[in-house]
Design a protein around this motif. Structure first.
Motif, PDB file in Angstrom:
ATOM      1  N   SER A 161     -54.539   3.170 -41.258  1.00  0.00           N
ATOM      2  CA  SER A 161     -55.927   2.865 -41.628  1.00  0.00           C
ATOM      3  C   SER A 161     -56.532   3.996 -42.443  1.00  0.00           C
ATOM      4  O   SER A 161     -57.238   3.756 -43.429  1.00  0.00           O
TER       5      SER A 161
ATOM      6  N   SER B  72     -56.472  -8.233 -31.539  1.00  0.00           N
ATOM      7  CA  SER B  72     -57.166  -7.390 -32.512  1.00  0.00           C
ATOM      8  C   SER B  72     -56.971  -7.970 -33.907  1.00  0.00           C
ATOM      9  O   SER B  72     -56.178  -8.893 -34.113  1.00  0.00           O
TER      10      SER B  72
ATOM     11  N   TRP C 218     -57.468  -2.057 -39.363  1.00  0.00           N
ATOM     12  CA  TRP C 218     -57.139  -2.391 -37.974  1.00  0.00           C
ATOM     13  C   TRP C 218     -58.429  -2.345 -37.153  1.00  0.00           C
ATOM     14  O   TRP C 218     -59.092  -1.323 -37.080  1.00  0.00           O
TER      15      TRP C 218
ATOM     16  N   LEU D  66     -55.824  -7.435 -37.839  1.00  0.00           N
ATOM     17  CA  LEU D  66     -55.014  -6.635 -38.757  1.00  0.00           C
ATOM     18  C   LEU D  66     -55.101  -7.244 -40.162  1.00  0.00           C
ATOM     19  O   LEU D  66     -54.883  -8.454 -40.319  1.00  0.00           O
TER      20      LEU D  66
ATOM     21  N   LEU E 237     -51.178   3.126 -36.246  1.00  0.00           N
ATOM     22  CA  LEU E 237     -52.189   2.268 -36.862  1.00  0.00           C
ATOM     23  C   LEU E 237     -53.381   3.083 -37.358  1.00  0.00           C
ATOM     24  O   LEU E 237     -53.980   2.751 -38.392  1.00  0.00           O
TER      25      LEU E 237
END
Length: 592
Positions: free
Chosen positions: A48, A65, A55, A67, A44
């Motif tokens: 990013s 979280s 993220w 996304l 991730l």
């Protein structure tokens, strides 16, 4: 992480809609990635950093979280492929795009320019049609002539003023009769395959060229060639030719292996600053020739991609060869010609010209020829058509059709020659009911032929447009000749301006096919007189009278000078536009 591996993980997020916030747990994503939570965090992070997703992690067990998928799968693929194109990994990029030629072509255009890769200067360009076999002994279009100049050297070269300079021959001399020319070849000059270039090789090449019809008007006075091995060659002529050395500056006389004249392979052997690395329908690649005897090119590699579909197409109605119609005569009164007020031509092509562009008006023109073979038009008919299909009238039609292109109205073959005043037709003119126009596939010529058709149709005439591929157009001229009354073609000089102008009037197959044997023989005779008595630097001045005479006699009618524009995108340094409209590839460099 390598982009292709990162992409495989990105694909597993396809369930998340692009541009929307999604609340997910790290374990949910890890399940999609078939990976551990720790490795998932690393993936991730990379996604990013690549700006493919956003993220925003939340601390705590089972906390959701955020996304956000920023790009679609297609956009990510194009980004990866674009990077591979920049790195020269073309095959890999095309395969990754599932062989989508349109998407691949868009990437090529977006990434064109100069790049530094591992200390080597690589130039990538795109072009709007496939490039034909690059050999100098057949007629070529403008771009192929430019590329031939990169791949071959000549015995001597010529500067802009028409003065000769050494090339493969470092020295030459001629006797007082201008019939015995001696050339001294540089030692240790090689073809790009490593074979030596010496006097014997060049003798064999010239004697074989003499047998080609394309060279008949130029080498008919070549009597014999004597060689003093390995580097001295004496050429004996049957009549005086003060500019014979200048003749050898032309692309037609580029130095190639004699056996190449009878071969058809695209993978040619040259003698110039670049060598041919690969040539297919899709791509042409050049590399700096390490065997070149002169200054090595600053550019290491040049890749030119042919993007199909960029050249303008004509409609089936325009391109079809219609049934021949038996000629009938109708009367056209002078008063039926309308008087048109023409607005000034806008030379700027806003789609192509930018502040970093270079532009020039070509040394040549798009022109009409009035065919003197078959159903030949009379002088009054030719004069009427010349007036009716003048550059001004055709441009007015192009403006109405919204199909203009960068151009300047032509009143002679070259923009630096004096205007030729057209004689107005005061009497009624009888014209055939049907007019046929032959032309080849070139954007400006296509548009002009269609405009000419509309102009004549408004006069009540039936017009047939006959489209040829360029090689078919030349073969027609060199073979049985044209049946069409009008032939639309174009001319552009090479860097040896004086000689290439002389060779157009002396040897151009389309011109000589159209103007008829009597005019052709007369033109050749007059040019031979120029060759016998004039320095090459005087050719253009001497030829002007002959070119103007062709126009005055209604055998030819110049229409437009093209505006050549080259955009540098701010990345090609110290490079000028050449007479062919291309950048001087050997001089491209970069400090990036």
């Amino acid at each position: 992480m390598e982009s292709i591996n990162l992409y495989r993980y990105f694909k597993r997020l396809e369930a998340f809609e692009v541009g929307h916030e999604h609340a997910v747990t790290l374990s949910d994503v890890a399940g999609r990635f078939f990976s551990s939570p720790r490795h998932t965090r690393s993936i991730l992070k990379h996604l990013s950093q690549a700006q493919w997703i956003t993220w925003v992690p939340r601390a705590g067990r089972n906390q959701r979280s955020t996304l956000i998928r920023l790009l679609s799968e297609g956009e990510v693929k194009r980004r990866i492929a674009s990077q591979w194109v920049k790195e020269g990994k073309y095959d890999r990029a095309l395969e990754f795009l599932d062989n989508d030629q349109v998407a691949f072509g868009q990437l090529l255009q977006q990434t064109s320019g100069a790049k530094i890769t591992e200390g080597r200067v690589n130039v990538q360009l795109t072009y709007n049609r496939p490039l034909t076999r690059l050999v100098p002994h057949i007629p070529h279009r403008n771009s192929e002539r430019f590329l031939n100049r990169q791949l071959y050297s000549c015995l001597v070269s010529m500067d802009k003023s028409g003065e000769l300079k050494p090339d493969v021959a470092h020295h030459w001399e001629v006797d007082l009769s201008f019939q015995v020319w001696t050339f001294y070849i540089r030692p240790s000059v090689f073809f790009d395959n490593g074979d030596r270039i010496d006097a014997k090789t060049i003798k064999s090449l010239l004697l074989q060229l003499q047998q080609h019809r394309y060279y008949a008007n130029e080498l008919d006075h070549l009597e014999s060639i004597d060689v003093k091995p390995p580097y001295v060659m004496t050429i004996n002529l049957s009549r005086p030719d003060r500019g014979f050395a200048a003749l050898l500056t032309d692309l037609k006389y580029s130095i190639q292996p004699p056996e190449q004249l009878t071969q058809n392979d695209r993978n040619i052997v040259g003698s110039g600053v670049f060598s041919l690395n690969n040539h297919s329908e899709q791509v042409l690649s050049l590399v700096a020739n390490e065997q070149y005897f002169g200054l090595r090119a600053l550019t290491d590699n040049v890749t030119i991609w042919s993007l199909d579909g960029s050249v303008e197409k004509v409609t089936e109605r325009d391109a079809a060869c219609e049934h021949r119609v038996s000629p009938t005569i109708k009367r056209i009164e002078p008063s039926s010609r309308s008087t048109i007020s023409h607005p000034a031509i806008d030379f700027e092509q806003n789609d192509f010209v930018s502040a970093t562009s270079r532009a020039r008006i070509e040394d040549g023109c798009l022109f009409l020829l009035f065919n003197q073979n078959g159903r030949a038009l009379t002088y009054p008919q030719r004069r009427w058509l010349s007036e009716t299909l003048s550059g001004e009238n055709v441009w007015h039609q192009l403006t109405l059709d919204h199909r203009t292109f960068g151009a300047e109205i032509a009143s002679n073959f070259f923009p630096f020659w004096h205007n030729v005043k057209r004689i107005q037709t005061a009497q009624p003119v009888d014209l055939p009911e049907t007019i046929q126009i032959a032309f080849y596939a070139h954007p400006g010529v296509l548009r002009s032929a269609d405009a000419a058709k509309k102009i004549l149709e408004r006069q009540g005439m039936k017009v047939e447009l006959h489209l040829y591929k360029f090689h078919e157009f030349i073969e027609k001229a060199m073979g049985e000749g044209f049946e069409e009354e009008l032939i639309m073609s174009s001319l552009n000089l090479d860097d040896n301006r004086q000689v290439s102008a002389l060779l157009f009037f002396l040897s151009d197959p389309v011109l000589h096919s159209a103007i008829g044997k009597q005019a052709s023989d007369c033109l050749i005779s007059e040019i031979d007189k120029i060759r016998a008595s004039s320095k090459s630097s005087d050719y253009l001045r001497q030829l002007e009278q002959l070119g103007s005479l062709l126009i005055h006699e209604g055998l030819a009618s110049p229409m437009f000078h093209h505006r050549q524009t080259l955009s540098f995108h701010g990345i090609l340094k110290g490079v000028e536009i050449t007479t062919w409209g291309w950048p001087q590839l050997r001089d491209v460099w970069s400090v990036d």
